[in-house]
Write a protein that holds these residues in place. Structure first.
Motif, short mmCIF file in Angstrom:
data_model
loop_
_atom_site.label_atom_id
_atom_site.label_comp_id
_atom_site.label_asym_id
_atom_site.label_seq_id
_atom_site.Cartn_x
_atom_site.Cartn_y
_atom_site.Cartn_z
N MET A 160 0.82 -1.20 -0.04
CA MET A 160 0.09 0.07 -0.05
C MET A 160 0.85 1.17 0.15
N VAL A 161 0.57 2.13 -0.91
CA VAL A 161 1.18 3.42 -1.19
C VAL A 161 0.42 4.68 -0.63
N GLU A 162 1.04 5.43 0.26
CA GLU A 162 0.17 6.49 0.99
C GLU A 162 0.00 7.59 -0.19
N GLY A 163 -1.12 7.92 -0.63
CA GLY A 163 -1.47 8.85 -1.44
C GLY A 163 -1.62 10.23 -0.91
N ARG A 164 -1.87 11.38 -1.86
CA ARG A 164 -2.19 12.58 -1.37
C ARG A 164 -3.37 13.36 -2.27
N LEU A 165 -4.19 14.04 -1.70
CA LEU A 165 -5.19 14.56 -2.39
C LEU A 165 -4.60 15.91 -3.12
N PHE B 84 -6.67 13.52 -6.42
CA PHE B 84 -6.40 12.56 -7.10
C PHE B 84 -7.49 12.20 -8.03
N ARG B 85 -7.45 11.50 -8.94
CA ARG B 85 -8.51 11.22 -10.13
C ARG B 85 -9.11 9.76 -9.43
N TYR B 86 -10.16 9.50 -9.63
CA TYR B 86 -10.89 8.16 -9.51
C TYR B 86 -12.03 8.03 -10.45
N LYS C 30 -10.92 15.67 -4.52
CA LYS C 30 -10.38 16.70 -3.56
C LYS C 30 -11.20 17.22 -2.43
#
Length: 340
Positions: A1-6, A8-10, A16
């Motif tokens: 698992m990689v920590e993401g940041r706002l 982002f696109r889903y 956001k």
């Protein structure tokens, strides 16, 4: 698992914490324009482009409008692209529309094209959140909103403080549009059934008078491009030579087929000697009482089985289409002769 940041696109949409800006929605606009370029629509009829606007271009916007409060400027830009595509086959404004976009975005039974006003559709989609808050107290998001914002107050009379988020204030503003549709926190306009976006849209849209001829023009018996020209004829919005002359677009005003009289809609379809032969043959075959300049009134009096009525209306739509098509061909041929 990689920590993401706002952000982002889903699933193709931006995620956001703040409200969407025009920059965030630019990929959606670009996607609509790219679809237009790939459709080769300049070779299609008005009816073909109308179907593509409904089935392709509008769905790109409405998919996002059901999830976010979109900027009004972005919705207006995409609607202008759809309008330009419908009337000219491109994304840019070149040809003047036959009817205004506001009228085109009204239902069939009111005499128009059955498109949706996407600004009102977006509000109707937000209205689903209003309905959740009114009728689903055990919903997880509703419980959080009640704990954070409403805090035991009556939802339909609640007014948000100015310090709350922009999204929450917009939801409360949309709630005020639907107040009259609720009775004791229940949606009441459709026999106490649950709220849907379609019901909400129909509740807030500007309603017009219903017409009694839409089924004569738009029906399963008629080819769509025939129906479209019949619809334009019914609204008397055809670009006849008289109309083009009055708008200072053309110096000519005579009929492009007989080249004698002023080309009005009445002359073109009923008085032009060449087209009148077609009308007389069709009238004899269908049993039309001649003269029948008030064509729609006669069509409303057709009796018999649904098949008989459908065949007669399809024949009339086809006749109107082919007369108009021949007029356009004659106009082009006459222009080429003058050039040579």
């Amino acid at each position: 698992m990689v920590e993401g940041r706002l952000p982002f696109r889903y699933l193709g949409v931006p995620i956001k914490t703040t409200r969407l800006s025009a920059t965030d929605c630019k990929p959606t606009i670009d996607k609509v324009v790219d679809r237009i370029r790939g459709l080769g629509a300049r070779k299609l009829s008005y009816a073909g482009r109308l179907i593509l606007v409904k089935a392709v271009l509008k769905t790109l916007l409405q998919y996002r409008a059901t999830m976010f409060i979109l900027p009004t400027g972005v919705i207006s830009r995409i609607e202008s692209i759809c309008r330009n595509f419908l009337w000219d086959g491109g994304a840019d404004y070149i040809r003047s529309p036959l009817v205004s976009w506001d009228k085109a975005c009204k239902p069939w039974d009111e005499g128009w094209l059955g498109l949706k006003n996407d600004i009102q559709w977006n509000k109707a989609a937000v209205g689903k959140l209003v309905w959740l808050l009114a009728s689903k107290p055990d919903h997880m998001w509703v419980r959080w909103v009640n704990h954070t914002y409403i805090k035991g107050k009556d939802w339909l009379t609640y007014e948000p403080p100015t310090s709350t988020s922009w999204y929450w204030r917009r939801i409360c503003r949309v709630k005020n549009l639907f107040k009259e549709a609720y009775n004791q926190n229940m949606w009441t306009t459709q026999h106490n059934k649950e709220y849907t976006i379609a019901k909400g849209y129909d509740f807030i849209r500007d309603k017009g008078l219903k017409v009694n001829w839409h089924n004569l023009v738009w029906n399963k018996w008629s080819i769509p491009k025939h129906s479209f020209i019949s619809w334009v004829y019914q609204h008397k919005n055809m670009n006849t030579m008289e109309k083009l002359h009055n708008l200072s677009i053309s110096e000519e005003y005579t009929c492009r087929i007989c080249r004698n009289e002023t080309e009005t809609i009445e002359h073109l379809f009923f008085d032009c000697p060449y087209n009148r032969k077609v009308v007389v043959i069709e009238g004899d075959w269908l049993g039309l009482p001649l003269p029948y300049q008030d064509l729609m009134e006669w069509r409303l009096r057709i009796t018999g089985s649904k098949m008989k009525q459908g065949i007669i209306n399809a024949t009339i739509n086809a006749c109107l289409y082919h007369i108009w098509n021949q007029r356009n061909r004659s106009r082009i041929e006459l222009s080429l002769l003058r050039l040579t």
